[in-house]
Design an enzyme around this catalytic site. Structure first.
Site, PDB file in Angstrom:
ATOM      1  N   CYS A   2       0.829  -1.196   0.000  1.00 52.04           N
ATOM      2  CA  CYS A   2       0.000   0.000   0.000  1.00 52.04           C
ATOM      3  C   CYS A   2       0.865   1.249   0.000  1.00 52.04           C
ATOM      4  O   CYS A   2       1.989   1.253   0.496  1.00 52.04           O
ATOM      5  CB  CYS A   2      -0.906   0.023   1.227  1.00 52.04           C
ATOM      6  SG  CYS A   2      -1.924  -1.441   1.422  1.00 52.04           S
ATOM      7  N   ARG A  27       3.778   0.804  -6.682  1.00 54.54           N
ATOM      8  CA  ARG A  27       3.824  -0.136  -5.574  1.00 54.54           C
ATOM      9  C   ARG A  27       2.786  -1.244  -5.724  1.00 54.54           C
ATOM     10  O   ARG A  27       2.853  -2.265  -5.044  1.00 54.54           O
ATOM     11  CB  ARG A  27       3.601   0.605  -4.248  1.00 54.54           C
ATOM     12  CG  ARG A  27       4.717   1.558  -3.896  1.00 54.54           C
ATOM     13  CD  ARG A  27       4.356   2.415  -2.703  1.00 54.54           C
ATOM     14  NE  ARG A  27       4.341   1.658  -1.473  1.00 54.54           N
ATOM     15  CZ  ARG A  27       5.369   1.524  -0.652  1.00 54.54           C
ATOM     16  NH1 ARG A  27       6.523   2.086  -0.953  1.00 54.54           N
ATOM     17  NH2 ARG A  27       5.269   0.858   0.475  1.00 54.54           N
ATOM     18  N   TRP A  75      -3.502  -2.277  -1.548  1.00 54.17           N
ATOM     19  CA  TRP A  75      -3.243  -3.596  -2.119  1.00 54.17           C
ATOM     20  C   TRP A  75      -3.922  -4.587  -1.189  1.00 54.17           C
ATOM     21  O   TRP A  75      -3.528  -4.769  -0.043  1.00 54.17           O
ATOM     22  CB  TRP A  75      -1.739  -3.842  -2.187  1.00 54.17           C
ATOM     23  CG  TRP A  75      -1.320  -5.039  -2.988  1.00 54.17           C
ATOM     24  CD1 TRP A  75      -1.188  -5.124  -4.341  1.00 54.17           C
ATOM     25  CD2 TRP A  75      -0.927  -6.317  -2.463  1.00 54.17           C
ATOM     26  NE1 TRP A  75      -0.742  -6.384  -4.687  1.00 54.17           N
ATOM     27  CE2 TRP A  75      -0.572  -7.129  -3.567  1.00 54.17           C
ATOM     28  CE3 TRP A  75      -0.835  -6.853  -1.180  1.00 54.17           C
ATOM     29  CZ2 TRP A  75      -0.140  -8.437  -3.420  1.00 54.17           C
ATOM     30  CZ3 TRP A  75      -0.408  -8.165  -1.035  1.00 54.17           C
ATOM     31  CH2 TRP A  75      -0.061  -8.940  -2.150  1.00 54.17           C
ATOM     32  N   ASN A 101      -0.506   1.392   6.139  1.00 52.47           N
ATOM     33  CA  ASN A 101       0.274   0.448   5.343  1.00 52.47           C
ATOM     34  C   ASN A 101       0.802  -0.611   6.297  1.00 52.47           C
ATOM     35  O   ASN A 101       1.474  -0.282   7.279  1.00 52.47           O
ATOM     36  CB  ASN A 101       1.428   1.178   4.642  1.00 52.47           C
ATOM     37  CG  ASN A 101       2.278   0.255   3.799  1.00 52.47           C
ATOM     38  OD1 ASN A 101       1.867  -0.856   3.472  1.00 52.47           O
ATOM     39  ND2 ASN A 101       3.463   0.700   3.436  1.00 52.47           N
ATOM     40  N   GLY A 102       0.509  -1.877   6.046  1.00 50.23           N
ATOM     41  CA  GLY A 102       0.963  -2.961   6.912  1.00 50.23           C
ATOM     42  C   GLY A 102      -0.158  -3.939   7.201  1.00 50.23           C
ATOM     43  O   GLY A 102      -1.173  -3.985   6.491  1.00 50.23           O
ATOM     44  N   GLU A 478      15.926 -15.941 -12.867  1.00 55.37           N
ATOM     45  CA  GLU A 478      15.443 -14.561 -12.966  1.00 55.37           C
ATOM     46  C   GLU A 478      14.735 -14.309 -14.287  1.00 55.37           C
ATOM     47  O   GLU A 478      13.727 -13.601 -14.347  1.00 55.37           O
ATOM     48  CB  GLU A 478      16.613 -13.589 -12.785  1.00 55.37           C
ATOM     49  CG  GLU A 478      16.298 -12.134 -13.076  1.00 55.37           C
ATOM     50  CD  GLU A 478      15.260 -11.524 -12.147  1.00 55.37           C
ATOM     51  OE1 GLU A 478      14.818 -10.382 -12.430  1.00 55.37           O
ATOM     52  OE2 GLU A 478      14.861 -12.155 -11.147  1.00 55.37           O
ATOM     53  N   LYS A 482      10.885 -12.896 -14.751  1.00 53.21           N
ATOM     54  CA  LYS A 482      10.520 -11.711 -15.522  1.00 53.21           C
ATOM     55  C   LYS A 482       9.393 -12.030 -16.502  1.00 53.21           C
ATOM     56  O   LYS A 482       8.453 -11.254 -16.659  1.00 53.21           O
ATOM     57  CB  LYS A 482      11.732 -11.185 -16.295  1.00 53.21           C
ATOM     58  CG  LYS A 482      12.674 -10.365 -15.486  1.00 53.21           C
ATOM     59  CD  LYS A 482      12.049  -9.042 -15.085  1.00 53.21           C
ATOM     60  CE  LYS A 482      12.505  -8.591 -13.740  1.00 53.21           C
ATOM     61  NZ  LYS A 482      12.174  -9.433 -12.594  1.00 53.21           N
ATOM     62  N   GLU A 485       5.981 -12.686 -14.525  1.00 51.04           N
ATOM     63  CA  GLU A 485       5.379 -11.618 -13.735  1.00 51.04           C
ATOM     64  C   GLU A 485       4.860 -10.469 -14.583  1.00 51.04           C
ATOM     65  O   GLU A 485       3.952  -9.761 -14.145  1.00 51.04           O
ATOM     66  CB  GLU A 485       6.353 -11.109 -12.662  1.00 51.04           C
ATOM     67  CG  GLU A 485       7.571 -10.390 -13.141  1.00 51.04           C
ATOM     68  CD  GLU A 485       8.510 -10.046 -11.985  1.00 51.04           C
ATOM     69  OE1 GLU A 485       8.097 -10.112 -10.812  1.00 51.04           O
ATOM     70  OE2 GLU A 485       9.681  -9.701 -12.254  1.00 51.04           O
ATOM     71  N   HIS A 501      15.498 -36.098 -15.520  1.00 51.10           N
ATOM     72  CA  HIS A 501      14.979 -36.604 -14.244  1.00 51.10           C
ATOM     73  C   HIS A 501      13.522 -36.207 -14.032  1.00 51.10           C
ATOM     74  O   HIS A 501      13.045 -36.166 -12.892  1.00 51.10           O
ATOM     75  CB  HIS A 501      15.843 -36.110 -13.084  1.00 51.10           C
ATOM     76  CG  HIS A 501      17.237 -36.632 -13.118  1.00 51.10           C
ATOM     77  ND1 HIS A 501      17.550 -37.965 -12.905  1.00 51.10           N
ATOM     78  CD2 HIS A 501      18.427 -36.015 -13.369  1.00 51.10           C
ATOM     79  CE1 HIS A 501      18.846 -38.140 -13.020  1.00 51.10           C
ATOM     80  NE2 HIS A 501      19.406 -36.977 -13.301  1.00 51.10           N
ATOM     81  N   LYS A 600       5.446  -3.483  -5.541  1.00 55.32           N
ATOM     82  CA  LYS A 600       6.883  -3.207  -5.649  1.00 55.32           C
ATOM     83  C   LYS A 600       7.613  -3.502  -4.350  1.00 55.32           C
ATOM     84  O   LYS A 600       8.631  -4.171  -4.334  1.00 55.32           O
ATOM     85  CB  LYS A 600       7.078  -1.741  -6.040  1.00 55.32           C
ATOM     86  CG  LYS A 600       8.543  -1.324  -6.202  1.00 55.32           C
ATOM     87  CD  LYS A 600       9.172  -2.024  -7.373  1.00 55.32           C
ATOM     88  CE  LYS A 600      10.577  -1.512  -7.631  1.00 55.32           C
ATOM     89  NZ  LYS A 600      11.209  -2.278  -8.716  1.00 55.32           N
TER      90      LYS A 600
END
Length: 605
Positions: A2, A27, A75, A101-102, A478, A482, A485, A501, A600
């Site tokens: 948030c 964010r 969020w 926020n939290g 990575e 990318k 996401e 395997h 973010k």
């Protein structure tokens, strides 16, 4: 997660709040709202969706007059993204409004207590308990009410609270969630990120856990956890708002990808003096270290996976990479002979902070590699390496990853030299190679103009596999992240030697496989894996040094990078793969800078 903002001064607050929220869009959020005090009342406007809808609803803030207010982008954690669950939340008597926020971990028991006392809840959120607690404890002193309310909270919070009885004051509180004060002349601000402040002021105060602050147009007063006034250092933000704007690019992510050579140069240049790596104030007794643990989340963790190879090679110390969200609960075998390396772009990643505290409690010394000066991780660390990457706005990191990786290379060279495990001739050669990284990265960006065309071929894939060995496998992790996401295509990285395997059972006619082939010491092994998947109908896109005849003979498509020492190849190899993900996402019409469901700065567990 948030984003929160606040303003008190002589200008109209709502337009300033809206602009601050726009600077925090990166964010990640699903609803937004603002509350402004006017004529002794709290006026509120909230929407589900984008800030543009909030701006339209309020006529760019004109419908909410007043010079003091708070704003929020949410969020969703507790409760669906709805207007009712959007912040700010108000008290039953209408006098108080709060943004948060939290996560309040004991919200359920507090809700039951408050409902039994007659308070009415309008949302499903954990945050609403805060505003009702403030109302319950208020007896004419907002500071005392906020302190009593926050003493009941367990979890993480950055709070901004206004009261119609004090129309030009804002009270804020911080515990395990970032909160920054902006210092102006005749006006003052708060925000969860400095990017929301720099268009109005570059003078900031970073609050620490357990601190409170009271803002008015006349000034700012910070208090400790007992309510005693304390002095705080005012820091100066050295970059301007243009650094956090698109500058003509279609997306922040594209801009930030092209900034990587310059960002990596900013990481390297101040640390190489007279041909040697110089890490100021890094007085680690490396002779006492028998194990290095790298911990982080997401892309930062994958930077650690790549950097591990360089550190082990040059220091001959065992290096473990651990996901912070796992390490914090693992009862880790860590003691005073362990060096913990902590990676975080924001310096506020909740799981990473918790893992760091756990390891430090067991005697480990912590080296933080972060981008944000004054962040929680930077303050908690025993030693700190700032990446100096500049602001990164796109949710999917690019220059954050490459500058973290570069900082790990610097540490590997520094430690190898200190320990005597790196001979002078090899040391000088690697220093020269490291200094050439920005130029090689620029070449990697320039030598693949065909990526948009490749994106048209691969954007309809149901899934993509990324394969590689050793350092190539670390980069594949990575690269796959990318892709998934920002393009929403299922993508997974596999150690190429593990195909037989189990994974090869998933390869079918037309399956897209991205094969990373830049570690020449094991190239023949990777080529055999390419042949294996080709035999089962896969379409192979190879990442290799330009002109490699062995790759040209067996892959269908190619991405190229210039020749670079294997030890540092990850920082160059990732660039065309970032670009591939970007252009695939464009083909799919995705919201590249703000991918769905992502944030973010992950400041909650």
């Amino acid at each position: 997660m948030c984003g929160i903002v606040g303003y008190t001064g002589t200008r109209m607050a709502a337009p300033i709040l809206l602009e601050g929220l726009r600077q925090l869009e990166y964010r990640g959020y699903d609803s937004a709202g603002i509350a402004v005090i006017h004529d002794g009342q709290v006026s509120l406007s909230k929407v589900t969706g984008r800030i543009s809808a909030l701006a339209e609803k309020t006529q760019d803030g004109k419908l909410l007059p007043g010079t003091t207010g708070i704003g929020h982008t949410r969020w969703a954690t507790h409760g669906a993204p709805t207007d009712a669950n959007a912040h700010p939340h108000t008290s039953n008597d209408g006098r108080f409004a709060v943004v948060h926020n939290g996560i309040i971990e004991n919200h359920a028991e507090l809700r039951e207590e408050l409902m039994a006392a007659g308070y009415r809840f309008e949302s499903e959120t954990d945050t609403e308990v805060v505003v009702h607690l403030v109302e319950q404890y208020y007896q004419g002193d907002l500071k005392q009410a906020v302190m009593r309310a926050s003493s009941r909270l367990r979890g993480s919070y950055a709070l901004g609270i206004v009261c119609s009885d004090a129309p030009d004051h804002i009270f804020v509180a911080r515990e395990a969630s970032p909160l920054i004060l902006g210092i102006g002349i005749g006006e003052n601000f708060f925000a969860s990120d400095v990017t929301a402040l720099v268009s109005n002021t570059r003078n900031v105060i970073y609050l620490d856990d357990g601190e409170y602050a009271e803002l008015s147009p006349e000034g700012v007063q910070v208090y400790d956890c007992a309510g005693h006034p304390i002095g705080k250092e005012v820091s100066r933000v050295t970059w301007d708002i243009q650094a956090a704007e698109k500058g003509g690019y279609d997306h922040f992510m594209l801009k930030e990808m092209t900034e990587q050579p310059r960002a990596v140069k900013s990481t390297i240049t101040p640390r190489i003096r007279n041909g040697e790596v110089s890490l100021d104030d890094m007085d680690i007794d490396l002779a006492e270290i028998n194990k290095i643990v790298i911990t982080a989340c997401g892309s930062a963790y994958y930077a650690g996976c790549s950097g591990k190879y360089a550190i082990e090679k040059l220091t001959r110390i065992s290096v473990q990479t651990e996901l912070a969200s796992e390490l914090r609960y693992n009862d880790p075998l860590i003691d005073g002979h362990t060096l913990l390396i902590v990676l975080s772009q924001s310096g506020e990643t909740a799981d990473t902070i918790a893992a760091m505290r756990e390891c430090q409690s067991r005697g480990a010394k912590a080296l933080a590699i972060v981008n944000v000066v004054g962040s929680t991780i930077a303050k908690l660390a025993d030693y700190c390496l700032y990446t100096w990457a500049g602001p990164e706005i796109a949710v999917a990191t690019t220059k954050g990853y490459t500058t973290q990786l570069t900082a790990l290379y610097l540490f590997a060279l520094y430690a190898g030299k200190k320990l005597g495990t790196l001979q002078d001739g090899e040391y000088r050669k690697l220093i020269s190679s490291l200094k050439s990284l920005p130029k090689l990265m620029q070449q990697a960006l320039d030598m693949n103009p065909h990526i948009p065309t490749l994106a048209k071929k691969y954007h309809n894939a149901d899934s993509l596999f990324f394969i590689g060995r050793n350092t190539d496998y670390a980069v594949a992790l990575e690269a796959a992240l990318k892709m998934k996401e920002i393009s929403y295509i299922h993508a997974e990285a596999y150690a190429a030697g593990e195909l037989k395997h189990g994974t090869i059972a998933l390869v079918h006619e037309g399956q897209g496989v991205v094969a990373l082939c830049c570690n020449e010491s094991i190239l023949e092994k990777t080529l055999s894996n390419i042949i294996e998947v080709k035999a089962r109908g896969a379409e192979v896109l190879a990442v290799a040094y330009k002109g490699n005849p062995k790759i040209l003979s067996c892959a269908d498509d190619y991405l190229y990078i210039p020749k670079v020492p294997t030890l540092f190849s990850a920082a160059v190899e990732i660039l065309p793969l970032q670009m591939l993900a970007y252009y695939v996402a464009r083909e799919n019409g995705c919201d590249i800078d703000k991918p769905k469901n992502l944030a973010k700065s992950v400041t909650v567990e």
